[in-house]
Every structure is written in structure tokens, then in C-alpha cells.
Design a protein around this motif. Structure first.
Motif, PDB file in Angstrom:
ATOM      1  N   CYS A 185       1.195  -1.402  -0.490  1.00  0.00           N
ATOM      2  CA  CYS A 185       0.155  -0.298   0.281  1.00  0.00           C
ATOM      3  C   CYS A 185       0.801   1.592  -0.083  1.00  0.00           C
ATOM      4  O   CYS A 185       0.526   2.124  -0.335  1.00  0.00           O
ATOM      5  CB  CYS A 185      -1.044  -0.416   1.794  1.00  0.00           C
ATOM      6  N   ALA A 186       2.042   1.259   0.879  1.00  0.00           N
ATOM      7  CA  ALA A 186       2.838   2.238   1.057  1.00  0.00           C
ATOM      8  C   ALA A 186       3.412   2.798   0.047  1.00  0.00           C
ATOM      9  O   ALA A 186       3.461   3.781  -0.988  1.00  0.00           O
ATOM     10  CB  ALA A 186       3.979   2.335   1.996  1.00  0.00           C
ATOM     11  N   LEU A 187       4.054   1.255  -1.398  1.00  0.00           N
ATOM     12  CA  LEU A 187       4.247   1.583  -2.192  1.00  0.00           C
ATOM     13  C   LEU A 187       3.277   2.100  -3.482  1.00  0.00           C
ATOM     14  O   LEU A 187       3.856   3.332  -4.526  1.00  0.00           O
ATOM     15  CB  LEU A 187       5.498   0.194  -3.279  1.00  0.00           C
ATOM     16  N   LEU A 188       2.754   1.423  -2.896  1.00  0.00           N
ATOM     17  CA  LEU A 188       1.045   2.148  -3.768  1.00  0.00           C
ATOM     18  C   LEU A 188       1.478   3.844  -3.630  1.00  0.00           C
ATOM     19  O   LEU A 188       0.880   4.584  -4.786  1.00  0.00           O
ATOM     20  CB  LEU A 188      -0.054   1.812  -3.691  1.00  0.00           C
ATOM     21  N   ARG A 189       1.103   4.241  -2.771  1.00  0.00           N
ATOM     22  CA  ARG A 189       0.845   5.675  -2.949  1.00  0.00           C
ATOM     23  C   ARG A 189       1.938   6.613  -2.704  1.00  0.00           C
ATOM     24  O   ARG A 189       1.823   7.801  -3.645  1.00  0.00           O
ATOM     25  CB  ARG A 189       1.223   5.634  -0.699  1.00  0.00           C
TER      26      ARG A 189
END
Length: 282
Positions: free
Chosen positions: A86-90
Motif C-alpha cells: 500500500c505504501a509503495l502504491l501511494r
């Protein structure tokens, strides 16, 4: 302290900005590299929560978060892996970061999470891959990492609630040449035809879009799709779809009928040639 920051940053946007301004980002990133799985998870989750504030995304990336997040994606707890995805998506929502994330080894790990993770992990991985694969070099990486296998499996399972997400990712990948043989090798043609027959309206349109790209430059693939019995359901879609869906379904029908027409022409040519030889023999 990491646990407190994780909680403080969870629900209140104003806290996310305050925590970042107070200089917490670098210490939290160093926690992501901790050998203690629980500390690593707190660090990943706190960084994810801070990244939910758009103002923090650039600072998180420039503070060196990408490589530690990729390491957490590889060896963290199940929750750390999901939250790292999720953090990499952001972070991938900033264009320059897409390439940096792709080159840091994230793509094969996200493909693995898509294949082996729980339902939330699969959703997080597919969304991150969709974002990252708007960059061409990441599309090639994803196909080379074997992404078509989990995408085809998820699209074949209507109970998975992953048909739409998988179809969106597959459709995006079809612009690189390596994707087409990969779809076929993983048994994607019968699955795509089944989606056109039995999926929701949106799923049908996505499957037709993928099949159209598959068939555009290959008579072999057109023949495969036609033999799978696709034409009746594509014709039905061409009469009931949105204008864009109708257009794609119409284009696919034209392509699927071409091999048949060519075979008929060849047959007619062969028969007329045979008849003329018979006439000569008489």
C-alpha cells in the motif's frame, strides 16, 4: 513510540502532517529495516499512514523509504507485506517514483504477493501493480516475473472478487509484445472467453478489449479465440454494450471472422483449381 505514531497517524490527517514536520519520517524508515518483525511492521504501517497525506509522499520517497519498503515486502509479516504494498502504491502516484520502485525489485515481490497472499494482500498487490505498470519498463518486468499466471487464475474464479482488478491489470499489460504469448501459455484464452460469456457488463468489455489486442496481429490467436466459441457472446455484447464496448466488440468480430473467410477463400480456390484440372484431364 513507533506504535504510538502508527496509532496517531491512523485516522487524523492533521496528525500526519505534524508528525512529518516534527522529523519522524527518517527514524520510522530506519525501523522498517529492523530485524524485529513487530518493530518493522510498526515502521511500515506508520510510514503508510503518513503517505496517505499527499504532502508527505515526496518527502517519504526522498528520505530513502523505497528500498526498505521493498525489503519489508520480501521478508516482513503478512501485515507488513500488505502495508508495504500500500505504501509503495501511494509513493508510485508520483511519476518519477514508478521507475525507482520498479528498479528496486518490487515488481516480482508484488507478483508473488498477488499469487500467494490473502484476499487483502491480493487487492493491495494488484492495485500497486496497476499503478506501477503505467510505466512501460515495469510492464515488461511484470510479464517477465510471471504475472499472467495469477491474473488468469484470479479471472477464472468469479467468487474471488478479483476479476475486475485482474482484468484492468492484464488490459494495461497488453501493450507490450511479451504479454500476448504469456496470456496464451497460461491458458488465458478460454478464461477470457468465459468472462465474455458470464461476467458483468464491465468484465465482458474488459475481456473483449484484451482479446482484441491479442488478436490484432495474430491469425493464430484469432483462430484459437474463434475455436473457443467466442463469436456468439461477442456478437451479443456488440448489441448491448456501451458505445466504446460496441466498437471494440465489432472490431473483434471482424478479426475473428477473417480466418474463416480466408479458409473459405482457400477452399474455393482449391476447388476451382481442382475443377479446372479435372476439365483438362477430361
Amino acid at each position: 513510540a513507533a506504535m504510538e505514531i502508527r496509532l496517531l497517524s491512523k485516522d487524523k490527517p492533521e496528525n500526519r502532517i505534524k508528525i512529518a514536520k516534527a522529523g519522524a519520517i527518517k527514524p520510522l524508515i530506519s525501523l522498517i529495516s529492523s530485524s524485529d518483525p513487530q518493530l518493522q511492521e510498526h515502521g511500515v504501517t506508520a510510514v503508510l499512514n503518513l503517505s496517505l497525506c499527499d504532502e508527505n509522499k515526496e518527502l517519504i520517497a526522498s528520505s530513502g523509504a523505497i528500498k526498505p519498503l521493498v525489503r519489508a515486502l520480501k521478508s516482513g509479516t503478512p501485515t507488513a507485506k500488505e502495508n508495504a504494498a500500500c505504501a509503495l502504491l501511494r509513493l508510485s502516484q508520483i511519476e518519477d517514483n514508478k521507475i525507482a520502485i520498479g528498479r528496486s525489485g518490487a515488481i516480482p515481490l508484488l507478483v508473488n504477493l498477488l499469487e500467494t497472499g490473502g484476499i487483502r494482500a491480493k487487492k493491495d498487490a494488484s492495485t500497486a501493480l496497476y499503478s506501477l505498470c503505467s510505466a512501460k519498463e515495469n510492464k515488461t518486468r511484470a510479464v517477465q516475473s510471471g504475472i499472467m499466471k495469477p491474473l488468469v487464475e484470479l479471472m477464472s474464479d468469479f467468487e474471488s472478487n478479483m476479476v475486475d482488478k485482474s482484468a484492468f491489470v492484464m488490459n494495461l499489460l497488453m501493450s507490450v509484445p511479451e504479454s500476448k504469448p504469456a496470456v496464451v501459455e497460461e491458458g488465458g484464452v478460454p478464461v477470457l472467453v468465459e468472462v465474455v460469456e458470464a461476467g458483468t457488463q464491465r468484465q465482458k468489455e474488459m475481456a473483449v478489449s484484451i482479446l482484441l489486442q491479442l488478436c490484432e496481429e495474430s491469425v493464430v490467436y484469432r483462430t484459437m479465440v474463434a475455436r473457443e466459441g467466442a463469436i456468439p457472446s461477442v456478437v451479443a455484447l456488440s448489441q448491448s454494450s456501451t458505445s466504446r464496448g460496441k466498437q471494440k466488440a465489432g472490431a473483434l468480430i471482424e478479426l475473428l471472422r477473417q480466418p474463416r473467410q480466408q479458409q473459405q477463400q482457400q477452399q474455393q480456390h482449391f476447388e476451382s483449381h481442382k475443377n479446372s484440372r479435372d476439365d483438362i484431364c477430361d
